[in-house]
Scaffold this active site. Sequence first.
Site, PDB file in Angstrom:
ATOM      1  N   TYR A 149       0.820  -1.173  -0.002  1.00  0.00           N
ATOM      2  CA  TYR A 149       0.479  -0.124   0.258  1.00  0.00           C
ATOM      3  C   TYR A 149       0.852   1.299  -0.068  1.00  0.00           C
ATOM      4  O   TYR A 149       1.803   1.391   0.780  1.00  0.00           O
ATOM      5  CB  TYR A 149      -0.771  -0.045   1.105  1.00  0.00           C
TER       6      TYR A 149
ATOM      7  N   ASP B 270       8.890   2.730  -0.672  1.00  0.00           N
ATOM      8  CA  ASP B 270       8.054   3.765   0.608  1.00  0.00           C
ATOM      9  C   ASP B 270       8.588   2.909   2.311  1.00  0.00           C
ATOM     10  O   ASP B 270       8.162   2.127   2.675  1.00  0.00           O
ATOM     11  CB  ASP B 270       7.018   3.232   0.060  1.00  0.00           C
TER      12      ASP B 270
ATOM     13  N   LYS C 209       4.311   8.753   8.720  1.00  0.00           N
ATOM     14  CA  LYS C 209       3.892   7.943  10.735  1.00  0.00           C
ATOM     15  C   LYS C 209       5.226   8.587  11.303  1.00  0.00           C
ATOM     16  O   LYS C 209       4.703  10.194  11.479  1.00  0.00           O
ATOM     17  CB  LYS C 209       4.647   6.903   9.972  1.00  0.00           C
TER      18      LYS C 209
HETATM   19  C1  LIG Z   1       0.695   4.667   5.978  1.00  0.00           C
HETATM   20  C2  LIG Z   1       1.392   4.312   4.824  1.00  0.00           C
HETATM   21  C3  LIG Z   1       1.151   5.111   3.519  1.00  0.00           C
HETATM   22  C4  LIG Z   1      -0.020   6.048   3.442  1.00  0.00           C
HETATM   23  O1  LIG Z   1       0.390   7.098   4.564  1.00  0.00           O
HETATM   24  P1  LIG Z   1      -0.929   8.644   4.885  1.00  0.00           P
HETATM   25  O2  LIG Z   1      -0.259   8.992   6.081  1.00  0.00           O
HETATM   26  O3  LIG Z   1      -2.094   7.035   5.575  1.00  0.00           O
HETATM   27  O4  LIG Z   1      -1.933   8.638   3.482  1.00  0.00           O
HETATM   28  C5  LIG Z   1       1.470   4.662   2.401  1.00  0.00           C
HETATM   29  N1  LIG Z   1       2.660   4.238   2.297  1.00  0.00           N
HETATM   30  C6  LIG Z   1       2.968   2.953   3.214  1.00  0.00           C
HETATM   31  C7  LIG Z   1       4.271   1.876   3.103  1.00  0.00           C
HETATM   32  C8  LIG Z   1       2.128   2.641   4.786  1.00  0.00           C
HETATM   33  O5  LIG Z   1       2.621   2.407   5.616  1.00  0.00           O
END
Ligand SMILES: *Cc1c(COP(=O)(O)O)cnc(C)c1O
Length: 432
Positions: free
Chosen positions: A144, A239, A267
């Site tokens: 994701y 990511d 995060k």
């Molecule tokens: C949480 C997450 C996102 C999205 O971040 P948001 O602040 O919720 O938009 C993107 N990539 C990864 C790997 C994530 O865990």
Amino acid sequence: MPNKSSKSLFRKASKYIPGGVNSPVRAFRSVDSTPIFIERASGSRIYDVEGREYIDYVSSWGPMILGHSHPEVVRAIQKAAEKGTSYGAPTELEVEMAKLIVDALPSIDMVRMVSSGTEAAMTAIRLARGYTGREKIIKFEGCYHGHADSLLVKAGSGVATLGIPGSPGVPRRLAELTITLPYNDIEAAISAVYLHKDDLACVIVEPVAGNMGVVLPRKGFLETLRDITRRHKILLIFDEVITGFRATYGGFQNLAGIEPDLTCLGKIIGGGLPVGAFGGRKAVMEKLAPSGPVYQAGTLSGNPLAMSAGLATLNILRKSTEAYLRLDRRTALLCEELQKLFAQKKIPVRINRWGSMFTLFFTEDDVFDFTSAAKSDTSLYARYFREMLSNKIYFAPSQFEAAFLSFAHGDKDIEKTLHACEKTIRNLAKRS
Ligand SMILES: *Cc1c(COP(=O)(O)O)cnc(C)c1O
């Protein structure tokens, strides 16, 4: 009857907010329940509106590595708020934050702050396309990267939980530019890159997947991605929105010694406030407006409250080498003990762990990609989740998510969690 209850709030919320929540994973749908509404949180504990106290393993889905309402973070936010909450003009805080990130991650020379991980990944893709002049991208099933159109194809997290292959509203012609491959499949990656090399802008990957549950990269998977992308001048994007500062001060890349071209963060670096960031080599990052032609902007980007919370968090983490090690050991211990409890009752589970994040999959087979993760018994997970919740342990309301420990989780928390799990397993065994 308390005058406030989660049930009554959820009824009311459902009238005014689609599905009653502002993010789908909060809805408890896949565990046949309705969400508990939170009043406050402190350390490892979270409290609902009816006054119940839970040990929290959701950790706001990853950011709260210091535990909730850490005094230094709270103080930093209060101090910042007194000076105004947003100026739409540069501040020293942003310079400090950029320098901390550049110093912490070897592959990053320059960084741009945004307000969410979604924005970070979306813009990293745009930048990769703008830089290479190519349009296709490769992503991996079950990973994701936020909910931008190009990235919502066979995605993880809530998309996987709700069993949605893509999403209505994503133009087919855009989705066609996204090539999706099984995670950890080295051969598939090699052939897809070779086949599409002249049209490929980037390969984006969670170096440790957290959004189909925790799935570790197999030996050679990420190294191969690095080699083949470099060979064909395709950008490799890590990511690290979840993995950044989760297991060490820095990212997965620091531990693995692999340098991606671009890195997405979020995060933890926001200390619980809305933040994202992406960064990389100077030559790539300078293609961004205003130094270059690839456009990206944000009214609240680099917001002083968010920067203050993030800086307070990172400044603590910078001095936490020992604490990271303790956290790793504590999480390992919890996972080992959980595994034993399930083994005693002959309930097949697989626990995948990286540092202080882990997922307990209800399956007997190795979980190494989305297909193997999806073999888990999600209805058993739902029962496990509900039992644990009634024993005041708050795990993610979905099989396909990670559990997180924080520095605030102590031996008592682990003990209580294991005790609750023992009770839960007894009940699971009774009813099956
Ligand atoms: C949480 C997450 C996102 C999205 O971040 P948001 O602040 O919720 O938009 C993107 N990539 C990864 C790997 C994530 O865990």
